[in-house]
Scaffold this motif. Structure first.
Motif, PDB file in Angstrom:
ATOM      1  N   SER A   1       0.923  -1.082  -0.017  1.00  0.00           N
ATOM      2  CA  SER A   1       0.224   0.018  -0.054  1.00  0.00           C
ATOM      3  C   SER A   1       0.965   1.267  -0.133  1.00  0.00           C
ATOM      4  O   SER A   1       1.979   1.156   0.334  1.00  0.00           O
ATOM      5  N   ILE A   2       0.202   2.357  -0.201  1.00  0.00           N
ATOM      6  CA  ILE A   2       0.967   3.567  -0.464  1.00  0.00           C
ATOM      7  C   ILE A   2       0.012   4.748  -0.156  1.00  0.00           C
ATOM      8  O   ILE A   2      -1.002   4.745  -0.710  1.00  0.00           O
ATOM      9  N   MET A   3       0.444   5.748   0.626  1.00  0.00           N
ATOM     10  CA  MET A   3      -0.508   6.823   0.863  1.00  0.00           C
ATOM     11  C   MET A   3       0.524   7.983   0.265  1.00  0.00           C
ATOM     12  O   MET A   3       1.631   8.431   0.343  1.00  0.00           O
TER      13      MET A   3
ATOM     14  N   PRO B   1       3.765  -3.326  -7.977  1.00  0.00           N
ATOM     15  CA  PRO B   1       3.173  -1.939  -7.940  1.00  0.00           C
ATOM     16  C   PRO B   1       2.567  -1.652  -6.360  1.00  0.00           C
ATOM     17  O   PRO B   1       2.270  -2.739  -5.624  1.00  0.00           O
ATOM     18  N   PHE B   2       2.216  -0.466  -6.206  1.00  0.00           N
ATOM     19  CA  PHE B   2       1.615  -0.160  -4.726  1.00  0.00           C
ATOM     20  C   PHE B   2       0.268   0.336  -5.121  1.00  0.00           C
ATOM     21  O   PHE B   2       0.142   1.208  -6.056  1.00  0.00           O
TER      22      PHE B   2
ATOM     23  N   GLY C   1      -7.191   3.265  -4.699  1.00  0.00           N
ATOM     24  CA  GLY C   1      -7.549   1.880  -5.419  1.00  0.00           C
ATOM     25  C   GLY C   1      -6.471   2.146  -6.797  1.00  0.00           C
ATOM     26  O   GLY C   1      -6.301   1.073  -7.421  1.00  0.00           O
ATOM     27  N   LYS C   2      -5.850   3.194  -7.080  1.00  0.00           N
ATOM     28  CA  LYS C   2      -4.939   3.314  -8.271  1.00  0.00           C
ATOM     29  C   LYS C   2      -3.532   2.688  -7.921  1.00  0.00           C
ATOM     30  O   LYS C   2      -3.315   2.690  -6.726  1.00  0.00           O
TER      31      LYS C   2
ATOM     32  N   LEU D   1       4.286   7.697   1.520  1.00  0.00           N
ATOM     33  CA  LEU D   1       4.331   6.910   2.566  1.00  0.00           C
ATOM     34  C   LEU D   1       4.295   5.526   1.878  1.00  0.00           C
ATOM     35  O   LEU D   1       3.172   5.299   1.488  1.00  0.00           O
ATOM     36  N   LEU D   2       5.086   4.615   2.345  1.00  0.00           N
ATOM     37  CA  LEU D   2       4.773   3.320   2.016  1.00  0.00           C
ATOM     38  C   LEU D   2       5.289   2.316   3.391  1.00  0.00           C
ATOM     39  O   LEU D   2       6.303   2.909   4.168  1.00  0.00           O
TER      40      LEU D   2
END
Length: 824
Positions: A149-151, A179-180, A168-169, A200-201
């Motif tokens: 996940s990534i923000m 990919p994240f 969701g992208k 952030l990951l």
């Protein structure tokens, strides 16, 4: 009564427009300076205050001594946070931050061509947003539970997708195979956050962190802890820290043994491996001596300096008011005498003068607010800030103009109020009061002028010294070539063999030398640092003294490209197998104690006890700014595979002519080898310049406030010269009738003021020397404080004073003597 006093003040202001203008201008400039500095200081003091848990969050710092080299750093090993929480009930939680370095990020779509180099990507533990509650636009604080996940921040989301509706992208980072998935968007990180990021990951996605999860010497993470409320004070934190060494001795023992350095033996050699806690709210301003990857740290000493400057300038403005008021005492004293004879009490007269001062102060406050509004964009540019005028309406800053009005009004008006109302009215009306015949008033005025020019001269000296140190930093021989050197980051992302790119660039017109290196001077944390064990020979026992080396892995072109001076031995060469060779600097030789370094060996415990033979010694060169001393340093050859930090730079020495064409050729070749990696470059001399940005800004700010302090002092001096010229009108007329020339009269009027400047210089010189001597201690390599700086400052102050006074002196000296003798 108040209305009457205000009418009297307004009448006096209209009657004496020059004196009123000088008073208001001086006070307004002083207040504007104070308001600008307060806006700057409050902005600095607000860092990290906006987190709900800010008072209980502490950053862990490492204080060590490895290989005889003491250091402090925010870099900590992966296990320290969990160990602190498990061992001490005072520690309630921890979270970690890992900076993955530059990464090329792509929008993961079939038709997407968007790719950018991101420099502010943080890998964090899944509870990061629980501890640091940055504002969310979408998603939840649990959005980093999934390893992929990534923000994103709001700006990053718009940059890649044109909208913040991106949940969701997918994004693809070149450091990672998969990919994240975007799980949330945060509002842009406030400027007042010491932690800055665009993405952030999860730490769980980082193989390096997993690989070194056991290590207490792989220090590549920032660790934060929260403590119980009753522990969040200096005394309790100090008591908690006193328990850390025993815990570290147990927890770190296996890790140190694993790298061939038994912990007890390490301590016996004088090693140190301690951890301390620093309040998060102290990080921004109290990290001057702590190694850090943060790029937005301040320094508390500049807060102190600017606060002192603000105090001096506002006092200078008040001194002007008092000086001019006492200088006009003879004129105002008759007014006071008449009013006393007519029945006015001393208290009433004091109120009148205080009302006058307050009205001046109120008018100056309004003018100062206008000045702040006009000057704030320029001040932001100079100070590197984004201060808003509307900030004065928040956090109690709006009280400052009110308090300044009261403070300056009372301070500037109190002395003349009590001074002028203290005289006997009969003596005043007879013209025999002490202020007419005595020297008390003159001594006070002279003392105030001395104070003003003491401050001005001291600021001139400090400004010159700051720029002298900056010039020293720019011109000092750093031991390497920094001019016309182009740095290309992201060389590790080149497809295929980067040496093919190097060879192609070498063939370009205008390119004289090219090298590939894992690190480059003037880039924070681009070097790799670890400890090594010197040995006398490959098979003999190690020496008792370890050495901590910073190093690059590079090729045989590094030394000629940066024009390093090889003092002994040889450079790397393809004619030899240099996979087990090392080139060290002079400081390494001195610290180890080798008399003949060539042929000696270094063992690397952290690299499976790989042994390297010293084949050369280079002259010391500066990796970083002159704040830091040259440290033990080594170059390893590309085939050594000593370590892998997944970074690389192409360094090209180019000719200064036709630079644009050369850069175009470099870019064309780059796109052939790394089409999906944005082309970026910097110049090495500019990278070194950036290391002194804080000092450069301070020098400019010093210069601005020095100029303003001189302006305020000159306003007062001009007012006094007007008064002196009026007071000595008849004297000038008599002297001129008796044959005195204009030059003699100007000299007579100016001489007394120049004496005061001379006295001010004698006081300012030792004060400025002490201030600059203290400031220069922050630099390992510094310029000298030379005598001519003091002479220049004194002469400059004298010239400024002379020019200020001479206008009125010439006017008085050239006046018709007949009119002067008739004047009352």
């Amino acid at each position: 009564m108040l209305a009457t006093n205000i009418r009297l003040v307004l009448r006096n202001m209209r009657r004496d427009k020059l004196n009123s203008t000088i008073n208001i201008a001086g006070l307004a400039i002083g207040m504007a300076c104070v308001l600008l500095i307060v806006l700057y200081v409050t902005d600095e003091l607000r860092y990290d205050q906006f987190f709900s848990k800010s008072k209980s969050i502490y950053q862990v710092s490492l204080h060590g001594n490895f290989g005889g080299q003491p250091f402090k750093a925010y870099n900590t090993p992966p296990p320290v946070g969990a160990a602190l929480q498990a061992a001490f009930p005072e520690v309630t939680s921890y979270t970690r931050v890992y900076r993955i370095g530059n990464a090329v990020v792509h929008e993961d779509g079939s038709n997407s061509t968007k790719s950018f180099t991101e420099k502010e990507i943080l890998a964090v533990d899944s509870n990061f947003l629980d501890m640091f509650d940055y504002a969310l636009l979408s998603g939840h604080t649990t959005g980093l539970q999934n390893p992929h996940s990534i923000m994103l921040t709001e700006s990053a989301a718009k940059k890649y997708f044109g909208t913040t509706q991106v949940t969701g992208k997918l994004l693809r980072l070149d450091h990672f195979a998969d990919p994240f998935v975007v799980t949330g968007v945060l509002k842009d990180v406030p400027e007042q956050s010491s932690i800055q990021f665009s993405m952030l990951l999860p730490v769980a996605a980082c193989e390096a962190v997993r690989h070194f999860s056991w290590s207490w010497v792989w220090c590549q993470m920032n660790t934060y802890v929260t403590v119980q409320p009753q522990t969040a004070n200096k005394a309790a934190i100090a008591q908690l820290q006193s328990k850390f060494p025993a815990m570290v001795r147990v927890q770190a023992a296996n890790a140190f043994k694993r790298i061939g350095q038994p912990f007890d033996e390490f301590l016996k050699k004088g090693g140190k491996w301690d951890f301390e806690l620093q309040a998060l709210t102290d990080v921004h301003l109290h990290s001057a001596n702590i190694g850090s990857a943060y790029s937005n740290l301040g320094d508390i000493k500049y807060i102190y300096i600017f606060a002192v400057i603000a105090l001096f300038i506002i006092v200078l403005a008040c001194v002007n008011f008092m000086n001019l008021a006492t200088a006009q005492a003879a004129r105002r004293a008759k007014e006071v005498g008449v009013r006393k004879v007519l029945g006015s009490q001393k208290g009433q007269l004091v109120k009148q003068f205080l009302t006058e001062a307050m009205l001046y102060s109120f008018t100056a406050a309004l003018v100062s607010l206008l000045l702040v509004w006009l000057l704030l964009p320029l001040f932001n540019t100079v100070a590197g800030k984004q201060l808003q005028f509307t900030a004065m309406l928040s956090n109690g800053i709006w009280l400052l103009p009110v308090l300044l009005t009261l403070f300056t009004g009372l301070l500037a008006g109190s002395y003349p109020a009590f001074y002028l109302t203290a005289f006997n009215p009969i003596e005043v009306l007879k013209g025999s009061a002490v202020f007419v015949k005595g020297r008390g008033g003159q001594l006070i005025r002279n003392g105030l002028v001395v104070f003003q020019f003491t401050v001005s001269i001291a600021l001139i000296i400090c400004t010159v010294m700051v720029f002298k140190q900056l010039q020293y930093a720019r011109s000092k021989d750093l031991g390497l070539q920094k001019d016309n050197v182009v740095i290309l980051p992201n060389a590790a992302k080149v497809k295929g063999d980067v040496n093919t790119l190097r060879n192609n660039l070498q063939q370009l017109p205008g390119v004289t030398a090219v090298t590939v290196s894992t690190g480059v001077p003037a880039k924070d944390f681009s070097d790799f640092t670890d400890f090594y064990v010197p040995v006398i020979a490959n098979v003999k026992e190690p020496l008792s003294k370890d050495v901590t080396l910073s190093s690059f892995i590079t090729d045989e072109y590094f030394i000629p490209s940066l024009q390093l001076q090889l003092l002994q031995g040889r450079n790397f060469s393809k004619a030899f197998d240099d996979s087990a060779s090392v080139i060290v600097n002079e400081t390494t030789v001195k610290q180890v104690g080798w008399k003949e370094p060539l042929g000696k060996y270094l063992t690397y415990p952290g690299g499976n006890n790989q042994v390297f033979k010293v084949i050369g010694v280079v002259k010391d060169f500066n990796l970083q700014s002159l704040h830091s001393e040259v440290v033990p340093f080594a170059l390893f050859y590309t085939t050594s595979k000593s370590y892998d930090i997944n970074t690389a730079f192409v360094i090209a020495h180019v000719q200064g002519t036709h630079l644009s064409n050369t850069l175009q050729g470099i870019e064309k070749n780059w796109k052939q080898f790394a089409a999906d990696v944005p082309f970026e470059y910097s110049f090495l001399d500019q990278d070194f310049e950036a290391l002194y940005r804080a000092e450069e800004r301070m020098g400019v700010v010093f210069g601005i406030f020095t100029t303003l302090s001189i302006l305020v002092a000159c306003l007062g001096l001009f007012g006094l010269s007007v008064y002196m010229a009026e007071r000595r009108t008849k004297e000038m007329g008599v002297r001129k009738v008796l044959g005195a020339s204009t030059e003699m009269l100007v000299s007579l009027l100016s001489r007394d003021f120049l004496k005061l400047v001379f006295i001010a210089a004698l006081i300012a010189f030792p004060l400025a020397w002490w201030a600059m001597y203290t400031w220069l201690q922050d630099f390992a390599y510094r310029t000298s404080i030379e005598w001519w700086i003091f002479v220049v400052a004194g002469v400059l102050a004298a010239v400024i004073a002379l020019l200020t006074v001479s206008f009125q002196a010439i006017k008085a000296a050239t006046a018709n003597p007949a009119k002067s003798l008739r004047a009352e």
